[in-house]
Scaffold this active site. Structure first.
Site, PDB file in Angstrom:
ATOM      1  N   ASP A 486       0.852  -1.228   0.130  1.00  0.00           N
ATOM      2  CA  ASP A 486      -0.084   0.212  -0.114  1.00  0.00           C
ATOM      3  C   ASP A 486       0.849   1.257  -0.124  1.00  0.00           C
ATOM      4  OD1 ASP A 486      -2.243   1.354   0.010  1.00  0.00           O
ATOM      5  OD2 ASP A 486      -3.178   0.213   1.536  1.00  0.00           O
ATOM      6  N   ASP A 556     -10.804   2.070  -3.257  1.00  0.00           N
ATOM      7  CA  ASP A 556     -11.407   1.727  -2.080  1.00  0.00           C
ATOM      8  C   ASP A 556     -12.841   1.651  -1.917  1.00  0.00           C
ATOM      9  OD1 ASP A 556      -9.049   1.211  -0.811  1.00  0.00           O
ATOM     10  OD2 ASP A 556      -8.955   3.042   0.315  1.00  0.00           O
TER      11      ASP A 556
END
Ligand code: GLA
Length: 748
Positions: A486, A556
């Site tokens: 990430d 997301d």
């Protein structure tokens, strides 16, 4: 001037064994091979593959001049030698309007330069001329040099035989005795002839709202797509497509391209006063400065570009296939993505051994193949305020380390994956307390935080080595099959104060080079480990990172309806083979929309399926449905992930309907997904005509979910499904259907 018959033709096959044939006339190259010709009398270079030809020449001034990029020309076609434009007026000089392959900023040049330098004596004039060329490792290398200073540029061209996609890059070499500064360096410039109906397609977005397809009509002036953020960015993706009025999803000319670079980038699309187009892409010149000492060189990223007559749909399919067969680390035959479970939306930071074990047991029940523990397992990471940088297992949450959890996961026939964010640090961490100088910053200036974190300066060798060692140890000590990598903020105050003053801006290149270095070395040392590129969703998706990672997290935003447009936009540039899509809880955390579990599954099954729901909230019918759909997905995933995608009905612009179809590469299977936002006025779902089937073959249809209207035959010819089509029985809100068409063994 005919390339084919010129006695001085040199022909070099760019595919397979390199062959050099001198002084003979050319037989027609098999359509499957990329070929390269140089005609010494007309001084033209030609690259051909499939339906694409790319031709440039050396004009009378010695400049490399773009001649043709588009449909394939016959080898016998006579192309005139390159000739510079005439001056149109004292304001439109030939030196500026002539379409150059790689223009330096110098002489009278007013367009977007590919290269701009400054020399220590104040000279900033650069005029590049052809010197020589050669072929090496299937690449055409063309050497240019400035008219008086020993600055050389090597342009590299490689055309893929299967798709006609061209890879272009440049190497800038300083052979002068003193240092010079590269102020701007593109990988390539592409030119298109004058036209008044060019349309530019690009992808824009924001966090949780990535992959919007924008379309604009081009007019004289410059359109800039870029990131100044140090990484690829959610806001714009380094991809473009250019179409003309006659072009649509299924037909018409489309030129398209994408940059393989995960740092600050820029693609400029410039229509000049003569209405020609120039597309220039590479390092973002904003705040760029790269000092080249005598004898040093700078390599640009690669700019990939292709052409098709088959509209935006075929442009996407060419890109998809090219990524699968040439870009991805496991190319040419990447492993199909396993069905994964990810704990993030279920537990957020609240992870511990007992909770994760329970989720893993439940995930195994529905056929999940990979269990991934997300954020929260390390250091003092109980929320996003602390712990980033301290990659040791939290002993309160995992008193016996990760091993018991990993053992359980493996005993359940799944492999284990772990979330990391290696490039970041919370100021509230042991790492930052030890090394406050390791972050990007300007001395004595404030350090802007995003999500309470700072960016480690990976350009520093000590930081690079630290990050590599941390990950290498983690993978060596634990049986980890997968990393979700990430990256949750963009750069700010991008200073590199430990570096010599004149080299501090090299951070834009050195950071990304070191990121690639770490990923490459990790893959070498742990060849079975797969990696996902995530950056708060789709903030770091590009052909550079995709050379080193196996999949990406597009957004997301996991709402299954929003995802339809997100996934639609994504597929213009990137293959569903890397497009992870989770089934999560309803109502959705982001927008509170409620949808059925079946709808959520079907939305995610268009990509690489994952589950991110809190399974402890599921009931037995949920598990049963999930088990069945995961099983169905495994039978179609080869087609969905790596087949040919047809966007039948786009979900963009508020459409009530959307549909995609994927056809396996051997043509034996097609999968149709159709979605309904909400019915009104009792109207029927639009009839769907399939594409890409074999007209004469027979296909048997069966339903995974939803149904066709009564009276639909169980089996019919490809011609039937493509022309008469199929009517679906879909009514209500947020409904979906998935049908599989299997080719019958023998045509009847
Ligand atoms: C980012 C990712 C999410 C999740 C969180 C964890 O936002 O995109 O999927 O991993 O970080 O903090």
């Amino acid at each position: 001037m005919k390339i084919e018959t010129s006695p001085s033709v040199r022909r070099l096959s760019l595919l397979g064994a390199l062959s050099l044939v001198l002084g003979i006339s050319m037989a027609h190259e098999a359509a499957s091979a990329a070929s390269f010709y140089f005609n010494e009398s007309s001084r033209l270079f030609a690259l051909h593959a499939q339906n694409v030809s790319y031709i440039f020449g050396i004009n009378e001034r010695g400049e490399l001049q773009a001649m043709h990029w588009g449909g394939r020309l016959a080898d016998s076609d006579a192309i005139p030698a390159a000739q510079a434009d005439r001056d149109h007026s004292s304001f439109e000089l030939s030196t500026s309007t002539t379409p150059q392959e790689y223009p330096g900023w110098g002489a009278a040049f007013y367009g977007e330069p590919a290269l701009k330098l400054s020399f220590p004596d104040g000279n900033r004039d650069l005029v590049l001329r052809y010197v020589s060329h050669r072929v090496e490792s299937q690449r055409l290398l063309v050497q240019l040099k400035d008219i008086s200073r020993d600055v050389r540029v090597e342009l590299r061209y490689e055309m893929d035989a299967e798709s006609g996609i061209l890879a272009r890059s440049a190497r800038i070499e300083n052979h002068t005795r003193q240092a010079l500064v590269v102020q701007q360096a593109a990988a390539a410039a592409f030119s298109l002839p004058a036209a008044d109906d060019y349309r530019l397609y690009s992808l824009s977005g924001q966090w949780a709202g990535e992959w919007n397809l924008d379309e604009r009509r081009l007019a004289p002036g410059m359109t800039v797509l870029e990131s100044r953020r140090g990484s690829t960015g959610h806001q714009h993706n380094p991809w473009f497509a250019i179409a003309q009025n006659v072009s649509n999803e299924e037909s018409g000319p489309v030129w398209f391209g994408a940059l393989a670079w995960s740092g600050s980038w820029r693609i400029s699309v410039e229509q000049d006063s003569t209405h020609r187009l120039r597309i220039t892409g590479g390092y973002n010149p904003f705040d760029f400065s790269y000092r080249l000492a005598s004898g040093e060189a700078l390599e640009t990223p690669v700019f990939y570009a292709g052409y098709t007559q088959g509209g935006l749909g075929e442009a996407s399919r060419l890109m998809h296939r090219f990524q699968v067969t040439h870009i991805l680390p496991q190319s040419p035959q990447p492993r199909l993505r396993p069905v994964l479970y990810n704990s993030w939306e279920a537990t957020q930071f609240d992870v511990d051994a007992a909770g994760q074990t329970k989720l893993a047991e439940m995930a195994a029940k529905i056929g999940v193949e990979r269990f991934v523990m997300d954020d929260g397992w390390f250091g003092a990471r109980n929320n996003d305020k602390a712990g980033l940088g301290d990659w040791t297992v939290n002993p309160k949450k995992f008193p016996n380390g990760l091993k018991p959890l990993i053992d359980t996961v493996k005993s359940l026939n799944m492999d284990f994956g772990l979330w990391v964010e290696p490039e970041m640090v919370n100021p509230d961490s042991d790492l930052y307390r030890r090394h406050p100088d390791w972050v990007l910053n300007f001395s004595g200036r404030p350090r802007t935080e995003g999500r309470n974190q700072l960016v480690l300066n990976l350009a520093r060798a000590d930081v690079r080595n630290h990050v590599f060692k941390m990950l290498d140890d983690l993978l060596t000590r634990n049986d980890i099959a997968f990393l979700k990598w990430d990256y949750n903020r963009n750069w700010s105050e991008p200073g590199w104060s430990a570096q010599k003053l004149e080299d501090q801006q090299k951070v834009y290149v050195a950071y990304v080079d070191n990121l690639y270095w770490i990923l490459r070395r990790l893959r070498e040392r742990h060849p079975k480990v797969e990696i996902e590129s995530c950056s708060g969703g789709g903030g770091r998706v590009d052909l550079g990172i995709l050379r080193l990672t196996d999949e990406v997290w597009p957004s997301d935003n996991t709402d299954p309806y929003d995802r339809l447009s997100i996934q639609d936009g994504f597929t213009y540039a990137y293959t569903p083979a890397v497009m992870m899509a989770w089934v999560t809880d309803s109502p959705n955390w982001l927008n509170q929309r409620s949808t059925s579990l079946e709808y959520r599954f079907l939305s995610s099954m268009q990509g690489s399926l994952g589950i991110g729901a809190n399974l402890t909230h599921w009931n037995e019918p949920d598990f049963e449905l999930a088990r069945r759909l995961v099983g169905e997905y495994k039978a179609i995933r080869g087609t969905v992930q790596q087949g040919r995608l047809y966007r039948l009905i786009s979900p963009r612009k508020g459409s009530q309907h959307s549909a995609t179809q994927s056809v396996s590469n051997n043509g034996a299977q097609a999968v149709l997904f159709a979605f309904l936002h909400s019915s009104s006025t009792g109207s029927a779902y639009p009839r769907i005509q399939l594409r890409g089937l074999e007209a004469q073959a027979r296909y048997h249809v069966r339903s995974i979910a939803g149904k066709a209207e009564s009276g639909t035959p169980e089996e019919a010819s490809g011609a039937y499904w493509m022309t008469r089509g199929i009517n679906l029985d879909l009514k209500g809100d947020f409904r979906a259907a998935a049908l599989v068409f299997d080719r019958a063994a023998q045509a009847k």
